[in-house]
Structure formats: structure tokens, C-alpha cells
Design a protein around this motif. Structure first.
Motif, PDB file in Angstrom:
ATOM      1  N   UNK A 153      57.557  72.079  23.204  1.00 45.85           N
ATOM      2  CA  UNK A 153      56.920  71.822  21.911  1.00 45.85           C
ATOM      3  C   UNK A 153      55.777  72.805  21.677  1.00 45.85           C
ATOM      4  N   UNK A 154      55.740  73.380  20.482  1.00 47.99           N
ATOM      5  CA  UNK A 154      54.563  74.189  20.124  1.00 47.99           C
ATOM      6  C   UNK A 154      53.927  73.646  18.855  1.00 47.99           C
ATOM      7  N   UNK A 155      52.688  74.078  18.628  1.00 49.91           N
ATOM      8  CA  UNK A 155      52.019  73.705  17.381  1.00 49.91           C
ATOM      9  C   UNK A 155      52.553  74.627  16.299  1.00 49.91           C
ATOM     10  N   UNK A 156      53.376  74.094  15.453  1.00 53.52           N
ATOM     11  CA  UNK A 156      53.993  74.902  14.405  1.00 53.52           C
ATOM     12  C   UNK A 156      52.974  75.268  13.340  1.00 53.52           C
ATOM     13  N   UNK A 157      52.092  74.319  13.033  1.00 57.13           N
ATOM     14  CA  UNK A 157      50.975  74.636  12.133  1.00 57.13           C
ATOM     15  C   UNK A 157      49.831  73.677  12.404  1.00 57.13           C
ATOM     16  N   UNK A 211      56.466  71.344  16.642  1.00 57.62           N
ATOM     17  CA  UNK A 211      57.907  71.628  16.596  1.00 57.62           C
ATOM     18  C   UNK A 211      58.452  71.569  18.016  1.00 57.62           C
ATOM     19  N   UNK A 212      59.526  70.817  18.180  1.00 59.73           N
ATOM     20  CA  UNK A 212      60.087  70.572  19.505  1.00 59.73           C
ATOM     21  C   UNK A 212      61.529  71.066  19.564  1.00 59.73           C
ATOM     22  N   UNK A 213      61.864  71.712  20.671  1.00 62.83           N
ATOM     23  CA  UNK A 213      63.250  72.124  20.895  1.00 62.83           C
ATOM     24  C   UNK A 213      63.792  71.455  22.150  1.00 62.83           C
ATOM     25  N   UNK A 340      54.868  64.061  22.848  1.00 61.10           N
ATOM     26  CA  UNK A 340      56.143  64.259  22.143  1.00 61.10           C
ATOM     27  C   UNK A 340      57.219  64.705  23.131  1.00 61.10           C
ATOM     28  N   UNK A 341      56.890  65.660  23.973  1.00 58.48           N
ATOM     29  CA  UNK A 341      57.854  66.083  25.001  1.00 58.48           C
ATOM     30  C   UNK A 341      58.341  64.880  25.810  1.00 58.48           C
TER      31      UNK A 341
END
Lengths: 364, 364, 364, 364
Positions: A153-157, A211-213, A340-341
Motif C-alpha cells: 500500500x502507498x499513499x496515493x494522495x 492505494x493497495x495492490x 489496510x495491508x
């Protein structure tokens, strides 16, 4: 079941912010999964407050595993994880008892629990409980990783500052686990930190989008109705405090496209079938299609701010101005990433276990 | 349970687009709820295709209630609803068997069901199954309405054209039930219809955002973790075909606000406590706070389009260009509104029954 | 969920006999229930080994409540209960690792957990885990008692020696809570003790039948199919180690009666309706009828005996003779009574909460 | 969920005796299971009334499968089965409306459904609903049979007349499927029939004990606590109307044995491990041990008898004498056998699917 999640693999949460302890019980996990305390601790550190962009409350999050692990491996029986509360300052909260903090759960707790709730520090609603969720989720997440299913997960915004999009997913997801502040573009990371510090100075707070992948997810997992993969994942994700929206693939943006732009065409290399775009976020008809699962989560600004706010005295039923003191985060989004992860791991693992059986998670 | 939803009140769906019938079973509903066939039929008509903006398939959606209703009232035992399939053209689909349609569930069905799925017309994945969902949801929704809990949905935006925001919620929700094309601003309704017809002419399709309000919801319903009201509602909503995102209150937009802007201040008139804004969408800490519940749902453009698309022959594992024929909707968002209303009713009623007991729904 | 029970009120168990701790999490319990530690401890003492008729293992069963209780009352959030393991002698068990004890769970554990189970002292299968079950059940049972629903269990028979039948139920149930050895007829109690001591001297063990009454149960609770009151209660009761049978009302004996003898005629005093006999055990069509719920549970003789028994070396796959050493109960039936009371309380409370709502249990 | 059973494979029942139809929905069943209508019909015939020992109501039990089956195989999606009610005489029951029949569910239905229940012919409580249960269970049972898991039930005793014990289990179970009156010893079968006819002549009824064997069950299935194999099976079995007791292995009889007599010694032939006796009924610690699962079910005498019985006028709250007329079974135990086989199949299949995954049931 209420404060539990999952059918085949489940997690139950307990605890209050200023009570004896918080914790989680994992049930249904396969026997023979190695417990990697370094990995779990690393995930807890991702969730822990860091430096000036977080709360001053400092806790080691030392967890103890009471059951379900023997000789370093899961036994297959319920795993109880306990994290003691140590650094609690209950006096901060007593004055607030009759004055609900805006956009906190103080008033809804009162409505649901009729005044019996532990009101100190948010009680059972406290973000602190997510430490137990991260500990539990990390055990499951590492097991998934060994099966080739990686989550990142990254901070998308953050308050309008955007990170670059996911690009080479394998590399990006791997890179994220080394980043305490999970932003792929280093410059944007600095801008985001600056936003947080600015909010802190203003006595205010900011939120953002995570945003998580999920990569390596087998195709064919999920149900057509109700227990869709989106439904089950979102169910889990919305229990992370502060989440106000969840979207998959192109998400809300897909509503501005034509079908011919939104559809994901199939392509084959003669062996496997993929889609050339992934607006579906890896899920079609509620079922994984073998492409990466992509979801985005809206995290609201931390509700604890130091500016005066309108509230009500529940005792006198009069309007008043509330000034919150204490230790609070100007942003939690960088910490929420670990949560979230964790919940995505729990949701995905449950669906996999339902589909392929209990032992699947530990099979070599 | 998989194709079922709910603990205290539950709905199970069955059926395939071109099979004998579709249907639903409602379990756990209170005895003594009057069945209003006019109301149910009106909801089914909202879901049914209308004129040139919809598919040419025309079906009466005549439902039959096989059980659980006696002398016009619910008995409290399971209600089985069956809708026969009559107007089916299976030949349209046979050619497509080995060629999955982009962004449909054809390929994921193949992955999950190993070729045994009923591939005709989308089978169990068909939007047609939502007729049973609407019939079941309508019984529950009307019971909620009699308890003072009203649900209404409008098209918030369609391919970029926006309706006005909810304003006087009571009036707006009431007005919506009279609108076959659920848009509050008449002019914008015309623009949206024009967008749909334009897409139709292009052999393309459009999507949009539905906004739903639940008014009259008692405070104190929902759980702090996992069975949060957002989690349970989103779980249900994501099973509506085409949904790619769900947000509550200010949703994703809240991520661009400061905490001081996002928080909902409390105010009292001396008797009750409300919030002066509703960025929380009526839910704090997973629990209803007595304000209207507001959610928005992203509906993707209908995947069935008449433009050539990239697909794959599963038999030969070769790339090819697919041209879809048959009857299809250039937009389903105006029809999806009835389905969203139905699933939200089901989710909310289950949470209420869990909290207040089984009989609550029928209590005067 | 697997090692959990209940929908509206649930209990999750964890722990191994020789691990760090055992425990339970109660979820869904109403806020505002007073925690009476004296009551809980009294129930734990009922379950604890007593004198020569029990195992030599002596443990205080000191429980700690980690969450869900504040200022002496339940908060309505999950209650985690932990009991540390202190007096464990793991060396006794190591030799047994490859030699499954007859009628223990050693071999089935091996089959299910592939060798990863904690084999020491029965691990997660140990009767010791029932201490956590009794602690959790006691909280619920006392809440039921305050609602006028009393539960009591006596040893109906022990290795052929029978207690007198239930007579004045109110008095009998009250009397049982003061009896450490729960037999209504004092003389028969002595005979039963003698049977246990005789078995002990022989290095053998005995079992018996427990009879449980639930008085004050409201009519109208239970479902016609699947979640029948008998089905839900028996589901819970069969998880008590050693239970091999459960019967309600006249039970297996009813099969030797004519319908005219077995049926329970209705009678009225002009105000309420009762049955003049109670062969139905308080349940008709899966639903409580307002009469006392009566069930009997068959408890097998403790499988740990000191006589030589046939077993197998799993390593060499050879037959051998097994001699068990260590501390063991010649009978557990007098201790099992507290566990049966606890699980019946949990099952009944869940059904009541499902019917009347979450708060019902705490309503005055 | 209430009138549903199962987590991974579930069955939901609906319908009333004199309503439009009865039926069942199976969810979670693997795709690719062949539907054998001859097999299903044979099971329905086992349940159907036969000759003078049963009710005069004669129904074909013609079922229709509405969904989930395509080209003769299960699709993996929910299977809805409907059986229309045809031969109903509602007038028989109207007079009984305010006079509950002893040991029927008339009064409990009134308590639960507040007068809204369909009172005709027992409504949703009618044994007729078991026809749907048998149809659903038969699909699952045949799938189990193809996996080598066979289920068979005989009348172990009827009003005191005992059949011989199970002997060569494989042969006995096979033999039972050819026996309309499921008694292994032909002479005893005649005695039992005579008992039923005698009861019929007296206007009375008889019950008995059914004994069920599940052979070929893999070891390692079941959970240590709560979802024990006994707990899950008994939960299902108690929903069969008239069941008042369930026991496994030596059952209640085990309470009269010493541990040294009750324990099942392990023996090996060098390859596999078995037990030389099976007092455990194939289950130890809640988990299957690979031996046959043996259970016995107490079926009460049919409550509908033609002798005068004490009842109450609910309208006037006065005692009265009730004389029941109509068509009734002097015994249902021979018919109940098909229902027990069906629910045991459902329970066992659910546990297997939970353990080994959804597709397991259809794997070759």
C-alpha cells in the motif's frame, strides 16, 4: 458474529485504549506456518507513530502470543495475541466525558452502550486496537507472501499531493515494505510530510487516499452475489477507523469513461489470458481474474484537532465550544497503511481458504 | 454462506438468466408485515428496462411468492420468491462460449466453475438476477418505511453530467419514488438521457454515480470493528453488478479537507443532538449517529458494447476481435437505482434486527 | 467460524494445556451487566478438581479480564478472559508423542494438524480449556439469572448409580448451586463417590449422565428448521469433551411410549397455558414453549486410565501396550457439570439475543 | 442465518404444508456434480408414505430444479428446488386453529409468530417440508457416495422391538438402500410393522431409534471446540421433526462402562491405524478418526393421534378435550430415515468442504 471477521479464517478483536490490554484471536489458520517475529514487529513499526508527524504517545506494542503457536509454527488452533497497554494518560479524557468530540465515536458509543463504554482515549474505538489487527494480519500476510501473494500500500494522495501511480507492480510492492513513509516518489513524500507538519502547526489534521495492490492472487476466488471479492474486502476495510470510501480498479473515475474505454480487453500469449488494462482491479463478477487486485481507500483527516469546535454538553444539553488537548496525530494515513495491508490480507486469506480448504495456506 | 447476505434477516439469491427461473429466499423477517404487491411491482418497474435507453429484452418480471406469506401478511417463516424466465434467446450467446466478453464475468466464471456454468446470457452473473433482489428488498424496504426509515437513490452523475445535490432530504427521497428516471433536476435528467442515447448510437455505453440516502435511521446501530455499518452496507452494495466504488458522507472528497473542515460539529436544540454538517454520512465509529446515512456508488459503463473489442479464443488460445450482438443496455444506472435501494434496505434491516430483535421490524 | 459459537452473542476459545495461557472472548454481550467475581470464582471452583476423586493437578484458575469491563460492568464490547497456565509438567507427555492414547484426541490431532499441534497435556483438546469456557459462561449465566432464567445440572447417574429425578425444579436448581458434588439425593452422592474411588483404585475411570434444567425460559425462542433450540443447544453441548449423547425431555426413553403417553396435554388456569407433562423438554417444533427446558448429556468415562491399553507406535507403525502415567481424573462428570451449565447459558443467551435484541440481556 | 444450515455448503428451507410450494436452496456446492434424478426420486420415495403404515395423504413429490443445474450437472451456483403442494385439504385444520394439538408446534408457532403463521396442516413445521430436505440432501449424498462416503440408516428399535446391530457395515449400508422399510433383520421388520399397525388400530402412534452409519469418512475433519463433528451433525439432525435425542458411538450406554471398557484401543496392520472397537463412533476430540461415524437418533411417536387428548381453547382460555381427525401417520420413523440420511449428508459435506475446499466434492 460482530467484532469478528471471516468464515474459514477469522479474526476477533478486543480491547480498549486505556484498559488492561488489546488483542486479537485468529481462528482457522493452517498448521505449520512459521511465525516470524521480525516480520510482525516490522509491520507494527509501520503502524507505530513516527517522529513529529505523529502522536506523542509512544508504545512499544510488545505483543505476546498466548496460544496456537508451538515450536515456532502455527498449530492450527486459535492464536491469541495480547498487547498490554502501558503508556496511558487517562486524565486527559475525563473532562471530555460529557462532551462528545466531533467526528469521533464518543456520541455513537453513548447511543449504543448507554454510558457503560470505556470512554478513556476512545475506548474500544481507539485506533490503538489496530495494533492487534496488524499483529494478527501480519501472520496471515506473511503466509500469503510465501504462497506468492504480495500485498502493498502507498499513499496515493495526501491532502491533494499525489504520489506517482503504481508502475512495475512487483518492484513497487517490494519497495514499499522498506519505506516507513510509504510514498513511491521521494519528492512527493517530502511534500506530503510538509503538509502534515503544516497541519500540525495549525493545530489541524489531514487525510488522504491509500492505494493497495494484491499481486499473485489466483483466479476464480469470490462469489457472484453478496460474497463478492469486492464486498468481502470492503467489509473488512471499512472497519479501519477513518475510512470513508473504498474503490476497486478505476473506481469512481470509471463513471466518466465510455464502455469502450472502461472495458479491459483480453489478450493471450498463447498460454495464459490477461487483460491489457486493469480498470476492473482484478475482479470481474465478484471473482478474481488473475490480474492484480487494486483498491483505493479514502482516509479522513484525523478528527482530533486543536482548534475550537462546536460540541454539546450532554449533561446540560447546551451548545459549547470544545478545545481538545492531549497527544494526537496530525495525520494517520501513513500509519493506516499497515492496517489496510493487514485487513486486506485477512479478507483475501479467508476467501482463499474457503475456496481451496484450510490447509492451502501452509501448503508448499 | 456465500450467495446469502445477513445474519438476523437474510436473503439468498438463485437463478440463471436463461434457466427456468430466478428467485430469492428471505429468512428471519418478522411476522405480521403486510405484503403490498403494488409497491413491489412499482420497484420492479423501476428496475425494468424503459424505452430506448434500455435493452430490448422485455419481461414482465411476474413474481410468485411460494411461501412465508399467508392472508396477505408475512408469517415470519422464509419467503421464497420466484420469477420465471420467459423471453430468452439463448442462441445469441452460444457463439460467445469460448470468447469471453471484456469486463464481463465470462472468464472468471470459467475459472471458478471449470466450464460447468450456464454461459447463456451471463447465467448466474446476469443483471437479471437483480429482479429477484429487488422483489425481496422491496418487502423489507416497505417494512422499514412503515417504521419511519425511508431510502431513496438518485443519479448523482452520469458520464460527467451531475444532478443537483440532495437538499431537503425528506422531500427529495419522497420525490424520487415517483421518478422513473431518478434525477432531481429535470434539466439534468434530459442531458443525461441525451448522453445515454448518444452512447447508444455510438454502440457504446455509459456509467455514473448513484447517491443514496437513508433517513430516519435510529442512532446506535452498527459495530465498532468489522460489522461496522459502512462495512455491512458496502458488502451488500458491492454485489450489485457493475459497482466499482462505495463512499459514505464526504467520501473520497474528504481527503482534500482539513480536519477542521471535515469534522461535523455537534449542535443541540436542548432536546436532541445533531451535527451541523454530515461529512460522516450518518456513521461514526461504525455506528449510526441518527443523521441521514448518505452513500454514493460508482456504477461502471455497461460492459456489453457493440464496438469491436480485443478478446481471446479460449479454444485456440489466440487473440481475436470480438463483436457483440444481441440486446443490451447503453446504461444501467437508472435501473441499478432500484437494486441499490433494495440491498441497502436488506443490510440496514439486518443490522436493526440484530440490535433490536427479530420482531422489531413489524412492531407498531 | 470454527472455535467460536453464537451469532448475536458469541464465545471464542483459545489456548493449550501447557502453553502460556488459555482464554475466551465473549462478543455481543449487552452493556451494563454487573461482573460478579465471586459468582465466577464459585463456578470455576465447581469445575476445579476436588480432593481424591479428581486429578492431582492443582491450579488456581486465576482469570484476568483484559477488556470489555469498565467500572465493574460490561461495556458491550468484546470481553477477553485470560487464565495463565502455571502448574504444568510437560515432561510427562513427551514420551507419548508417537503413541496415541486410546479415546483421546492424540491421533485425530495428528491427522488434522499434521504434527504441528502442541501435544503436551492434550494441547488445545485439554479439558483445561473448559476453565475459560466456564469463566465466560458464568458472566452470561448470571445475567440470565437476573432475567429470571436459572440453569442447574445434577449427576443423573454415575456408572449405574442414579440420583433422584428433578422434583420441585425451582428448589432443586437453587440447591444445586450450593453442592460441590451435584447430586440431589445425599445418599446417592455417597454411593457415587464410592464408585469413583473404586475406579481410582483400579486405575480405571467412570462416566455418567448429567441432567440440566433451564427454568424461566420465555416461550417463542428458536427456529423451526436448523436453528432449532435443540439443535443450537446440542451443538454447544457436544463441544464439551467426553459428551457422547444429548437428549431432551423424555429423550431416548420416549421411543418406547405410545403417542398417547408421550404427548404433553395442554392445561390452563385461565391465564396461562402449560403442559401437564414435559416429555417435550420445554421445546416443540424447535421453539421454547415456556416449560422448563430439560436435557441430559452422556459423559464418557475419562479416557486417561492407568491400566495397560493397546496402542500403536506411529513412528514404527507397530502395535504396543501403552501405560499412561501422570495426574488424571478417575471421573470428570462432577466437574463437567459446570461446563454444561456454561455452554447451555451461552447457547440460550444467543438465541434470546437473536430474538429480543442485543440489549435485552441487561434490561431491568 | 436461521432456517439455513452450513457454512461452505449450505441448505435453506422454505414452504408451508398447505401453501403454494415447499423447497430448498443449496449454495456452495461444487460445479460438475451429475444430477441423477432416479437417485433423488428413490430417496423421495423412501420418505413418502407407504401403504397402511403411513398417512393417507398421497403426493408425488414432483420436484422442479429451477437453477444451478445445466446440461445435467451442477453449475456451482445456488440450486433451487421446488415441490408444489397439490393434495391439500385445508378444511381439516381450520377447527383446530384455536386448539393447539399436544406435542405439535401449534402453540409455539403462536408464541413466535403472534398469530400470523400459516396454521394449515402444521404450516412451516409440517413434516412435509422434509421432502425438500431429502431432495436437496440427495444431491449432496450422491456426490459423497461418488467420493467413497456412504451413508445408511436403519430402524435400530421401534417401540421396543430391536433390529440386529450393524455388522458388516459396507454390506449393511448397501443393503439398506434397497429396503423401503429399513430394517436389517427381516423378521424384526415384520414385528415392527405389526407394532405400527397395532398402534394404528388403537388410534395411537409409535416412535423408535434410527441408527446411521457414515463409512469412508476421511480422518481429520471437525474442530476441537464448538464446530465439533458431533456438534455440527447433531445441530442438523435435531431439526428433523420428532427427534428428541442424538448419540454417537456407544452413546448413553458408554456411561455404564469403565474407561478400560469404553476406550477404543489402536491397532495397526503396519500401514494404517484403526481402533479395534468403535465406542467413539468415529469421532475423537470433535474430529473424525477414519473409523465409521455411528449415530443414533431418538424419534418420538407421531404426535397426531386419534385418541382424545387434553388441550385448551386459546380463545376462551378453557380446558377441553381434543379429538384430532384427518390423515396421519401411526409412525414416521421408517420415513424419517431418508431425512436423517439427507441432513447427515449435508452436515458432513459442509465440514468436508470447509476442510478441503469447495471443489473437493466434485474432484475425481
Amino acid at each position: 458474529m460482530k467484532n469478528s471477521f471471516g468464515n474459514s479464517i477469522s479474526v476477533t478483536l478486543f480491547g480498549e485504549s486505556h484498559g488492561e490490554a488489546i488483542g486479537a484471536v485468529i481462528d482457522g489458520i493452517a498448521p505449520g506456518i512459521e511465525i516470524d517475529h521480525e516480520y510482525i514487529r516490522a509491520r507494527l513499526i509501520e503502524r507505530a507513530p513516527v517522529g513529529r508527524i505523529s502522536t506523542g504517545r509512544c508504545e512499544a506494542d510488545d505483543y505476546e502470543i498466548l496460544s496456537g503457536v508451538f515450536m515456532g509454527f502455527t498449530t492450527g488452533t486459535p492464536i491469541a495475541i495480547v498487547i498490554r497497554n502501558t503508556n496511558t494518560k487517562s486524565r486527559d479524557y475525563e473532562a471530555l466525558r460529557n462532551t462528545p468530540r466531533p467526528s469521533h465515536a464518543d456520541l455513537t458509543a453513548e447511543e449504543k452502550y448507554h454510558g457503560y463504554q470505556d470512554y478513556r482515549g476512545g475506548g474500544h474505538f481507539s485506533g490503538r486496537i489496530t495494533a492487534a489487527l496488524v499483529a494478527a494480519g501480519s501472520i496471515i500476510r506473511l503466509a500469503l507472501l510465501k504462497k506468492g501473494i504480495a500485498i502493498g500500500t502507498h499513499i496515493s494522495s495526501l491532502h491533494g499531493v499525489s504520489d506517482r501511480a503504481f508502475c512495475k507492480l512487483d518492484d513497487d510492492v517490494k519497495a514499499l515494505s522498506a519505506l516507513p513513509f510509504p510514498v513511491l516518489d521521494g519528492e512527493r513524500a517530502e511534500e506530503m510530510r510538509a503538509e502534515i507538519l503544516k497541519a500540525r502547526e495549525m493545530g489541524d489534521s489531514v487525510g488522504g487516499v491509500l492505494e493497495t495492490a494484491v499481486i499473485g492472487m489466483p483466479a476464480g476466488v469470490g462469489e457472484p452475489w453478496f460474497d463478492t471479492l469486492e464486498g468481502v474486502i470492503s467489509h473488512a476495510v471499512f472497519s479501519v477507523p477513518g475510512v470513508k470510501g473504498v474503490e476497486f480498479g478505476a473506481g469512481f473515475g470509471i463513471t466518466e469513461l465510455y464502455g469502450s474505454e472502461a472495458n479491459d480487453p483480453f489478450v493471450t500469449d498463447g498460454k495464459t489470458v490477461k487483460t491489457s488494462t486493469n480498470n476492473s482491479g482484478g475482479i470481474q463478477g465478484g471473482i478474481s481474474n488473475g490480474m492484480p487486485i487494486i483498491l483505493r481507500t479514502a482516509i479522513k483527516p484525523t478528527p482530533s484537532i486543536f482548534k475550537p469546535q462546536g460540541s454539546v454538553s450532554l449533561k446540560d444539553m447546551e451548545n459549547l465550544t470544545l478545545n481538545i488537548e492531549g497527544r494526537h496525530d496530525p495525520a494517520i494515513i501513513h500509519r493506516a497503511r499497515a492496517v489496510i495491508d493487514a485487513v486486506v490480507a485477512i479478507a483475501v486469506a479467508d476467501m482463499l481458504a474457503m475456496r481451496f480448504g484450510t490447509d492451502w495456506l501452509a501448503e508448499k
